[in-house]
Design a protein around this motif. Structure first.
Motif, mmCIF file in Angstrom:
data_model
loop_
_atom_site.group_PDB
_atom_site.id
_atom_site.type_symbol
_atom_site.label_atom_id
_atom_site.label_comp_id
_atom_site.label_asym_id
_atom_site.label_seq_id
_atom_site.Cartn_x
_atom_site.Cartn_y
_atom_site.Cartn_z
ATOM 1 N N ARG A 13 0.835 -1.201 0.000
ATOM 2 C CA ARG A 13 0.000 0.000 0.000
ATOM 3 C C ARG A 13 0.870 1.251 0.000
ATOM 4 N NH1 ARG A 13 -5.341 -0.876 0.892
ATOM 5 N NH2 ARG A 13 -5.884 -2.977 1.582
ATOM 6 N N GLU A 14 0.469 2.214 -0.793
ATOM 7 C CA GLU A 14 1.033 3.553 -0.730
ATOM 8 C C GLU A 14 -0.007 4.411 -0.030
ATOM 9 O OE1 GLU A 14 2.699 7.168 -3.584
ATOM 10 O OE2 GLU A 14 1.324 5.665 -4.388
ATOM 11 N N GLY A 15 0.302 4.788 1.232
ATOM 12 C CA GLY A 15 -0.741 5.402 2.041
ATOM 13 C C GLY A 15 -1.862 4.396 2.243
ATOM 14 N N GLY A 16 -3.078 4.783 1.905
ATOM 15 C CA GLY A 16 -4.191 3.839 2.021
ATOM 16 C C GLY A 16 -4.501 3.101 0.736
ATOM 17 N N ARG A 17 -3.769 3.396 -0.336
ATOM 18 C CA ARG A 17 -4.077 2.832 -1.656
ATOM 19 C C ARG A 17 -3.382 1.495 -1.865
ATOM 20 N NH1 ARG A 17 -1.712 3.058 -6.963
ATOM 21 N NH2 ARG A 17 0.105 4.136 -6.075
ATOM 22 N N ALA A 18 -4.157 0.453 -2.170
ATOM 23 C CA ALA A 18 -3.571 -0.845 -2.493
ATOM 24 C C ALA A 18 -2.932 -0.769 -3.873
ATOM 25 C CB ALA A 18 -4.638 -1.937 -2.464
ATOM 26 N N VAL A 19 -1.651 -1.134 -3.944
ATOM 27 C CA VAL A 19 -0.892 -1.027 -5.190
ATOM 28 C C VAL A 19 -0.741 -2.371 -5.878
ATOM 29 C CG1 VAL A 19 1.366 -0.416 -6.184
ATOM 30 C CG2 VAL A 19 0.382 0.972 -4.335
ATOM 31 N N CYS A 20 -0.453 -3.404 -5.081
ATOM 32 C CA CYS A 20 -0.103 -4.684 -5.684
ATOM 33 C C CYS A 20 -0.222 -5.780 -4.642
ATOM 34 C CB CYS A 20 1.337 -4.606 -6.217
ATOM 35 S SG CYS A 20 1.890 -6.040 -7.137
ATOM 36 N N ARG A 21 -0.664 -6.936 -5.058
ATOM 37 C CA ARG A 21 -0.668 -8.119 -4.195
ATOM 38 C C ARG A 21 0.542 -8.966 -4.576
ATOM 39 N NH1 ARG A 21 -2.439 -9.654 0.787
ATOM 40 N NH2 ARG A 21 -2.907 -11.899 0.868
ATOM 41 N N VAL A 22 1.295 -9.430 -3.577
ATOM 42 C CA VAL A 22 2.557 -10.124 -3.819
ATOM 43 C C VAL A 22 2.546 -11.487 -3.136
ATOM 44 C CG1 VAL A 22 5.072 -10.021 -3.569
ATOM 45 C CG2 VAL A 22 3.763 -7.910 -3.921
ATOM 46 N N THR A 23 3.081 -12.483 -3.820
ATOM 47 C CA THR A 23 3.269 -13.824 -3.254
ATOM 48 C C THR A 23 4.746 -14.175 -3.354
ATOM 49 O OG1 THR A 23 1.052 -14.527 -3.929
ATOM 50 C CG2 THR A 23 2.663 -16.265 -3.448
#
Length: 438
Positions: A261-271
């Motif tokens: 997250r950048e601040g409250g914004r979800a940017v990417c899901r990572v595994t």
């Protein structure tokens, strides 16, 4: 050019030897002890490395590279000076012969730099950037710790250790950074750094040679790192709320999964295949620098999902009869604690037995006496080896780590602990007391 490496079996020196060979040079080497994995790598590359030091090996040599373990009184180093041969350090040779015309991405910091360097090299390779790289460990996916590459980027593990007996500045000051990923700043390398302020001064020098408009990606979870960064602009990342970019929604179901997250914004899901918050944090720093290098978030994250890690970094080396054996290089209390927490998350409900040999130049000293207690308390059992003895770095008794006191303190905390001297004795004890689920 014919190049001779003195102390060729070090991790960085053997990687440099590979780069030199790949670059078309004739390479020879020597070392006090010729040992794997470096000796195996060098043999595969057709680079002859001889045990001991003999000035006759310098015949016909045009350049001598000295590892930082080499002393002024080394027989080959002395002979090179007498003959007037050109001598340089490992990082200076890398700078001169491989970094000109490239854009070096330097990964530095007290913790996580080997894994992060390997991650970034892998991401850029998978994205078709054909990077050069030099890594202080052997990545399982890339196969070797070095490559010349043909692309713009050269990914380098930036070590704060000194360069050579004739160059006491940190290695990373030779690397002409186009961008820096700074993973952590804590006290380490007690054999060459007086105190924490001395360590911080080294990292400040690194940032001092970074162009003001160049990218600095820095882990804000470490207060001393924030002190080093000061007012310089940086992309702060980590686990804690104060960071601009954060690891959130972290879970482990046999793989490590989290949301950036950048601040409250979800940017990417990572595994990730690698365990724990420590590796999620490493991955976030790598992703930020990969994006700076022109790789998209989703493409970089997909590459990291394939990444299998670095040898001796939470490496599963054997599984038999319900027992899993993991090899890890952690020698600093922060790294030990992070590794144990990662393995606890990956293997819930299993008995976690930590075997620790005080072998690094810092861990052999008493500076982390209390911190090792806190770190090893994260295990279900602790087995400590005797403090490793180094003729080249004798430690006065009053400065030497006291494993017996660590064991006593852990026992008082309810963590079964014991001192077992010698590899064979440790092996026999572990095998004899192992049970399914360990």
């Amino acid at each position: 050019m014919r190049v001779h490496l003195i102390a060729a079996c070090g991790v960085g020196m053997s990687a440099l030897a590979g780069l030199l060979r790949e670059g078309g040079h004739t390479v020879t080497g020597s070392d006090e002890n010729v040992y794997p994995p470096a000796s195996t790598l060098l043999a595969e590359l057709g680079i002859p490395v001889s045990p001991g030091y003999d000035p006759a090996r310098l015949d016909g040599v045009e350049l001598v590279v000295c590892g930082n373990a080499v002393t002024r009184t080394n027989a080959e180093a002395e002979a090179a000076r007498v003959r007037g041969l050109r001598m340089t350090s490992m990082p200076a040779a890398l700078e001169e012969m491989f970094l000109a015309g490239r854009s070096p991405l330097v990964i530095a910091g007290t913790h996580g730099k080997t894994t992060s360097t390997a991650m970034l090299a892998w991401v850029l390779a998978r994205a078709g950037r054909d990077p050069g790289f030099l890594i202080g460990g052997v990545p399982r996916d890339l196969g070797r710790s070095f490559a010349v590459g043909s692309g713009r980027w050269f990914v380098i593990e930036g070590d704060e250790y000194d360069s050579a007996y004739f160059d006491k500045e940190p290695k990373f000051l030779h690397y002409r950074p186009a961008a820096v990923l700074l993973t952590a700043v804590e006290f380490d390398h007690a054999d060459i750094y007086r105190d924490l302020d001395h360590v911080k001064s080294a990292f400040r020098k690194l940032l001092g040679i970074l162009r003001p408009d160049a990218a600095l990606v820095a882990c804000g979870d470490f207060p001393h790192l924030l002190d080093v960064v000061g007012s310089r602009g940086a992309r702060l990342f980590g686990l804690e709320e104060r960071n601009d970019w954060r690891v959130t929604e972290l879970e482990d179901d046999g793989a490590t999964r989290f949301t950036i997250r950048e601040g409250g914004r979800a940017v990417c899901r990572v595994t990730l295949q690698l365990p724990g918050a420590i590796n999620a944090r490493n991955a976030l720093g790598v992703l930020l620098l990969a994006v700076e290098a022109g790789v998209g978030w989703e493409e970089a994250a997909a590459a990291l999902a394939e990444f299998r890690g670095v040898r001796r970094r939470q490496e599963v080396v054997a599984e038999a009869r319900g027992v899993t054996v993991i090899d890890d290089f952690a020698h600093h209390p922060t790294a030990i604690a992070g590794t144990l927490a990662a393995l606890r998350a990956r293997y819930p409900g299993r008995r976690l037995r930590a075997v620790f040999e005080p072998r690094s130049n810092t861990s052999r000293r008493r500076v982390f006496q209390e911190a090792f207690i806190d770190a090893l308390a994260g295990a279900d059992e602790a087995v400590l080896a005797a403090v490793y003895s180094k003729a080249a770095d004798p430690i006065p008794p009053e400065e030497r780590l006291l494993p017996e006191r660590i064991i006593d303190a852990l026992e008082r905390r309810g963590v079964p602990s014991r001192l077992v001297d010698g590899v064979a004795a440790i092996r026999d004890y572990l095998v004899g007391s192992a049970r399914p689920g360990d």
